[in-house]
Design a protein around this motif. Structure first.
Motif, PDB file in Angstrom:
ATOM      1  N   TRP A  98      -2.211  -6.148   7.138  1.00 36.76           N
ATOM      2  CA  TRP A  98      -1.755  -4.877   7.556  1.00 36.76           C
ATOM      3  C   TRP A  98      -2.697  -4.434   8.677  1.00 36.76           C
ATOM      4  CZ3 TRP A  98      -4.577  -0.521   8.334  1.00 36.76           C
ATOM      5  CH2 TRP A  98      -3.888   0.882   8.078  1.00 36.76           C
ATOM      6  N   THR A  99      -1.888  -3.755   9.480  1.00 38.82           N
ATOM      7  CA  THR A  99      -2.472  -2.811  10.569  1.00 38.82           C
ATOM      8  C   THR A  99      -1.590  -1.657  10.677  1.00 38.82           C
ATOM      9  OG1 THR A  99      -0.865  -3.521  12.609  1.00 38.82           O
ATOM     10  CG2 THR A  99      -2.714  -5.108  11.920  1.00 38.82           C
ATOM     11  N   ARG A 100      -2.536  -0.701  11.363  1.00 39.16           N
ATOM     12  CA  ARG A 100      -1.933   0.686  11.658  1.00 39.16           C
ATOM     13  C   ARG A 100      -0.515   0.695  12.180  1.00 39.16           C
ATOM     14  NH1 ARG A 100      -4.675   5.625  11.259  1.00 39.16           N
ATOM     15  NH2 ARG A 100      -6.768   5.352  10.033  1.00 39.16           N
ATOM     16  N   ALA A 151       2.192  -0.550  10.104  1.00 39.52           N
ATOM     17  CA  ALA A 151       2.344   0.619   9.057  1.00 39.52           C
ATOM     18  C   ALA A 151       3.272   1.571   9.670  1.00 39.52           C
ATOM     19  CB  ALA A 151       1.229   1.324   8.419  1.00 39.52           C
ATOM     20  N   ASP A 152       3.315   1.822  10.836  1.00 36.15           N
ATOM     21  CA  ASP A 152       4.219   2.880  11.454  1.00 36.15           C
ATOM     22  C   ASP A 152       5.388   2.492  11.404  1.00 36.15           C
ATOM     23  OD1 ASP A 152       2.042   4.414  12.060  1.00 36.15           O
ATOM     24  OD2 ASP A 152       1.742   3.710  14.088  1.00 36.15           O
ATOM     25  N   PHE A 173      -9.669   2.047   4.232  1.00 31.15           N
ATOM     26  CA  PHE A 173      -8.966   2.363   5.485  1.00 31.15           C
ATOM     27  C   PHE A 173      -7.438   2.757   5.268  1.00 31.15           C
ATOM     28  CE2 PHE A 173      -9.482  -2.073   5.240  1.00 31.15           C
ATOM     29  CZ  PHE A 173      -8.073  -2.797   5.373  1.00 31.15           C
ATOM     30  N   ARG A 174      -6.889   2.446   4.609  1.00 30.77           N
ATOM     31  CA  ARG A 174      -5.205   2.801   4.191  1.00 30.77           C
ATOM     32  C   ARG A 174      -5.090   4.181   3.500  1.00 30.77           C
ATOM     33  NH1 ARG A 174      -1.882  -2.354   1.847  1.00 30.77           N
ATOM     34  NH2 ARG A 174      -0.344  -0.560   2.260  1.00 30.77           N
ATOM     35  N   GLY A 184      -4.799   7.838   3.081  1.00 29.41           N
ATOM     36  CA  GLY A 184      -4.857   8.879   4.080  1.00 29.41           C
ATOM     37  C   GLY A 184      -3.663   8.317   5.123  1.00 29.41           C
ATOM     38  N   VAL A 185      -3.573   7.045   5.165  1.00 27.82           N
ATOM     39  CA  VAL A 185      -2.760   6.369   6.468  1.00 27.82           C
ATOM     40  C   VAL A 185      -0.954   6.330   5.509  1.00 27.82           C
ATOM     41  CG1 VAL A 185      -2.398   4.668   7.861  1.00 27.82           C
ATOM     42  CG2 VAL A 185      -4.708   5.600   7.606  1.00 27.82           C
ATOM     43  N   ASP A 186      -1.029   5.197   4.941  1.00 25.28           N
ATOM     44  CA  ASP A 186       0.029   4.953   4.362  1.00 25.28           C
ATOM     45  C   ASP A 186      -0.198   4.862   2.666  1.00 25.28           C
ATOM     46  OD1 ASP A 186      -1.224   2.341   3.882  1.00 25.28           O
ATOM     47  OD2 ASP A 186       0.406   1.241   4.429  1.00 25.28           O
ATOM     48  N   THR A 217      -4.672   9.893  -0.726  1.00 28.06           N
ATOM     49  CA  THR A 217      -5.961   9.784  -0.395  1.00 28.06           C
ATOM     50  C   THR A 217      -6.946   9.275  -1.537  1.00 28.06           C
ATOM     51  OG1 THR A 217      -6.192  12.069  -1.157  1.00 28.06           O
ATOM     52  CG2 THR A 217      -5.976  11.795   1.160  1.00 28.06           C
TER      53      THR A 217
END
Length: 296
Positions: free
Chosen positions: A107-109, A112-113, A279-280, A282-284, A287
């Motif tokens: 997994w990376t930001r 995930a985009d 770290f995920r 609130g990103v994918d 919260t």
């Protein structure tokens, strides 16, 4: 290649999960909600080596392979392996030419985009692969050493910043490990599960891997703890990703993930220990989401 040629037919695992794909009910899922390239079939991009996910007589073998067979069976889906190069696999998944990519996919930001990603199947922490008798576990141990790694890894830019480090790049992990065994390099940094799998099947190499203890924020790709391996799907396949995540979490709640991992040499606690940094969230993920782990 070591990983391709050492694919052990895990007969009980692969045969069982191939059979159960036709026996499990579809309770708890609705395949009509899924965006699939073929009806009732999960087309899987197969790009890597053991122990992640490989094609084996039309089925899947490997750690992620077994997990995906179990999840697909519970969702009433057949498996169709689609071998392809890694360089085109993410684009193929985005476009819907295949439905899912997995097998040691971190997994990376950035990913995930462009992809919908499941809950993790495992965690990883980089370490130093070295001969038994050495116990290097920090970035400082690599200074002024001959270190091997593989072409294309994101952490190479961080390795090159270490003073005096002489970096040799290889096309495959097995080539690097063979040079490590005969002393052409002093240490190796690579894909942790692939290295663990190879070492578990080649005890005569007398190699082991020790995770980095630094956890240095200036070297996040090398030393961060609890990074996640996931399955990636297209952004149109959110419903399928959610259902797969549910099945993955059930394997964590029973700690069956450790049982599967043991068959592929994945016995380190780091494989099953999430990062303390959520770290995920609130990103994918919402919260309040927390990465799965085995019950204490």
């Amino acid at each position: 290649m070591i990983y391709a040629r050492l694919v052990v037919r895990i007969c009980l695992g692969v045969a069982f999960w191939t059979l159960t794909a036709t026996l499990f009910s579809k309770a708890g899922s609705d395949p009509e909600r899924y965006q699939l390239s073929e009806p009732d079939t999960l087309s899987v991009a197969v790009t890597g080596d053991m122990p992640g996910l490989v094609a084996d007589d039309g089925a899947l073998s490997g750690y992620d392979g077994e997990i995906l067979h179990r999840a697909a069976a519970k969702l009433g889906l057949k498996i169709k392996p689609v071998p392809m190069e890694w360089s085109g696999a993410i684009a193929a998944t985005q476009s819907g030419r295949v439905d899912i990519i997995g097998g040691n996919v971190a997994w990376t930001r950035q990913r995930a985009d462009v992809l919908t990603m499941t809950d993790p199947t495992a965690y990883f922490q980089n370490g130093i692969t070295q001969k038994i008798g050495q116990n290097w576990n920090s970035l400082a141990n690599l200074e002024n050493k001959k270190v091997g790694s593989m072409i294309g890894f994101g952490f190479l830019v961080e390795l090159r910043r270490l003073p005096g480090l002489q970096l040799t790049l290889y096309d495959t992990p097995d080539a690097a490990m063979r040079d490590l065994v005969i002393g052409r390099i002093d240490a190796m940094i690579g894909d942790p599960p692939a290295i663990d799998y190879a070492i578990s099947r080649n005890s005569k190499w007398q190699l082991h891997t020790i995770p980095f203890v630094d956890n240095n924020p200036a070297f996040p790709l090398l030393t961060s703890t609890g990074r996640q391996y996931v399955f990636g799907l297209s952004k149109n396949n959110q419903a399928l990703a959610e259902d797969l995540s549910r099945e993955i979490r059930l394997l964590w709640s029973s700690c069956e993930v450790r049982v599967i991992g043991k068959r592929y040499g994945l016995v380190s606690d780091t494989t099953f220990t999430p990062s303390t940094d959520n770290f995920r969230a609130g990103v994918d993920r919402p919260t309040g989401w927390a990465a799965p782990r085995c019950p204490q």
